[in-house]
Design an enzyme around this catalytic site. Sequence first.
Site, short mmCIF file in Angstrom:
data_model
loop_
_atom_site.label_atom_id
_atom_site.label_comp_id
_atom_site.label_asym_id
_atom_site.label_seq_id
_atom_site.Cartn_x
_atom_site.Cartn_y
_atom_site.Cartn_z
N GLU A 9 -8.17 -5.90 5.47
CA GLU A 9 -8.01 -5.50 4.06
C GLU A 9 -6.83 -6.21 3.41
OE1 GLU A 9 -9.26 -1.06 3.57
OE2 GLU A 9 -8.76 -1.38 5.67
N ARG A 27 -12.01 14.82 8.13
CA ARG A 27 -12.84 15.22 6.98
C ARG A 27 -14.26 15.53 7.44
NH1 ARG A 27 -11.55 10.02 3.71
NH2 ARG A 27 -9.29 10.08 3.86
N HIS A 36 -13.17 2.36 0.17
CA HIS A 36 -13.15 1.33 1.24
C HIS A 36 -13.76 0.01 0.75
CE1 HIS A 36 -13.22 4.52 4.70
NE2 HIS A 36 -11.99 4.10 4.49
N ASN A 84 0.88 -1.17 0.00
CA ASN A 84 0.00 0.00 0.00
C ASN A 84 0.92 1.22 0.00
OD1 ASN A 84 -1.81 2.02 0.46
ND2 ASN A 84 -2.72 1.11 2.31
N ARG A 120 -2.51 -2.16 -3.49
CA ARG A 120 -3.73 -1.39 -3.26
C ARG A 120 -3.69 -0.15 -4.15
NH1 ARG A 120 -5.40 2.50 1.60
NH2 ARG A 120 -7.49 2.90 0.87
N MET A 154 -10.86 9.16 18.12
CA MET A 154 -12.07 8.91 18.90
C MET A 154 -11.77 8.53 20.35
SD MET A 154 -15.27 9.09 18.88
CE MET A 154 -16.13 8.98 17.32
P1 ADP Z 1 -7.29 3.85 9.75
O1 ADP Z 1 -8.51 4.35 9.04
O2 ADP Z 1 -6.17 4.85 9.75
O3 ADP Z 1 -6.88 2.45 9.40
P2 ADP Z 1 -8.30 2.71 12.22
O4 ADP Z 1 -9.24 1.79 11.50
O5 ADP Z 1 -7.18 2.13 12.97
O6 ADP Z 1 -7.72 3.84 11.28
O7 ADP Z 1 -9.19 3.59 13.22
C1 ADP Z 1 -8.65 4.62 13.97
C2 ADP Z 1 -9.74 5.17 14.88
O8 ADP Z 1 -10.20 4.13 15.74
C3 ADP Z 1 -9.25 6.31 15.75
O9 ADP Z 1 -10.23 7.33 15.82
C4 ADP Z 1 -9.12 5.63 17.11
O10 ADP Z 1 -9.28 6.51 18.18
C5 ADP Z 1 -10.30 4.66 17.04
N1 ADP Z 1 -10.19 3.65 18.09
C6 ADP Z 1 -9.29 2.66 18.21
N2 ADP Z 1 -9.50 1.98 19.39
C7 ADP Z 1 -10.54 2.58 20.00
C8 ADP Z 1 -11.25 2.35 21.23
N3 ADP Z 1 -10.89 1.38 22.06
N4 ADP Z 1 -12.28 3.16 21.53
C9 ADP Z 1 -12.64 4.17 20.70
N5 ADP Z 1 -12.05 4.41 19.52
C10 ADP Z 1 -11.01 3.63 19.18
#
Ligand code: ADP
Length: 395
Positions: free
Chosen positions: A382, A238, A177, A9, A88, A281
Amino acid sequence: MSSNILVINCGSSSLKFSVVDSASGQQPITGLAERLGDTGAVVSIKSSGNDKIIIDIPNGEHDKALSTILDHLQQQDLLETIQAVGHRVVHGGEQFTDSTVIDDQVLLAIEACNHLAPLHNPANLIGIRTCQKLLSNVPHVAVFDTAFHQTMPEQAYLYPIPYELYKEQGIRRYGFHGTSHRYVSMALADTLGKPLESLNLISAHLGNGCSAASIQGGKSIDTTMGLTPLEGLVMGTRSGDVDPSLHHFLCSQMKMSIDEVNTLLNKKSGLLGLSSLSNDMRTLEQASQDGNQQAELAIQVFCYRLAKHIAALAVPLGHIDGLIFTGGIGENSVAIRQRVLALLAVLGFKIDDEQNKSAGKSQHGLITQPESTPAYVVNTNEEWMIAKDTQAAIQ
Ligand code: ADP
């Protein structure tokens, strides 16, 4: 024979890779090259059972990163086991409805989509061309983020703007996605022991980028992202949907350039913009618990808009056999799932609090009560989807 696939990727200054056994999904080795072209360029590699290795490649570009990675695979006796490389690729336009073995024609066709994803496709192409040079003895396959959504009907993908803009410029909704939406829908069908063709699903991929899709019988029939990944849900940085006149307002009233507006909506909005605190988050949930009102507001807007989009995605399905939560937020945030399902009571969702708490890593968990419209947590993968597609394409 080995079923190992090298999954790549490639971004403009970074490159993620993993060796994936396409049969089992095992990933014996994964890694990331970052800050490419910069004095701090670095490759980090993690192989199962070992500590992470960090290799400095000052000012190294993609070719240096890839040759460093391939040298490492050689040392681990893995290079010989690679059957193919799966790349990808973000945008395949209308041309690519499936993953495709790469030849000169395919490279040209990907290049022809560059204007649709100017930040991503050129970087993906650098990855493909560099990798083809260094690994010329195996086939290379392109796996597109957009391909899964090419089954959307016209009424879902057309914007209500002059039709010639679609015909002449390809301006339409594409969706992204796709690899994740496809993977989780297949994985859920597997877990339920039901044919995917029989299921009406909505999948919500909630990571840094967020999108949701209506999936009927394994085919995407609508999704929240559009011409670009900016449309739809609130995301980390975004905005998702805004009034299209916002651009004009910001340019004319605030004297912003169109590029500044673009940066504002892509990099400074969403959870980060609303909270003035973070795009993450986890950080926002903690801050909200500690009494930060703006963090709470950002979470509320995120959940409210997500619920509205999910309700809209039910329209083309008629009925819902399952709502899937996936991605970092979808898989891990008990609170977000709880809030969103509460907002979706109108569609018959009733959460099971205990199951919602215990669902998560390495489970395909049902999180609703028996009489409810079912909702599940499904972990996305993925890399495995790209590896499976690559294997299928070379066969
Ligand atoms: P990407 O799109 O970069 O692959 P991820 O799928 O890893 O990202 O998602 C990242 C998001 O997931 C971030 O907002 C992170 O805070 C949230 N996240 C990961 N673990 C938790 C958790 N235990 N509780 C709440 N949010 C979480």
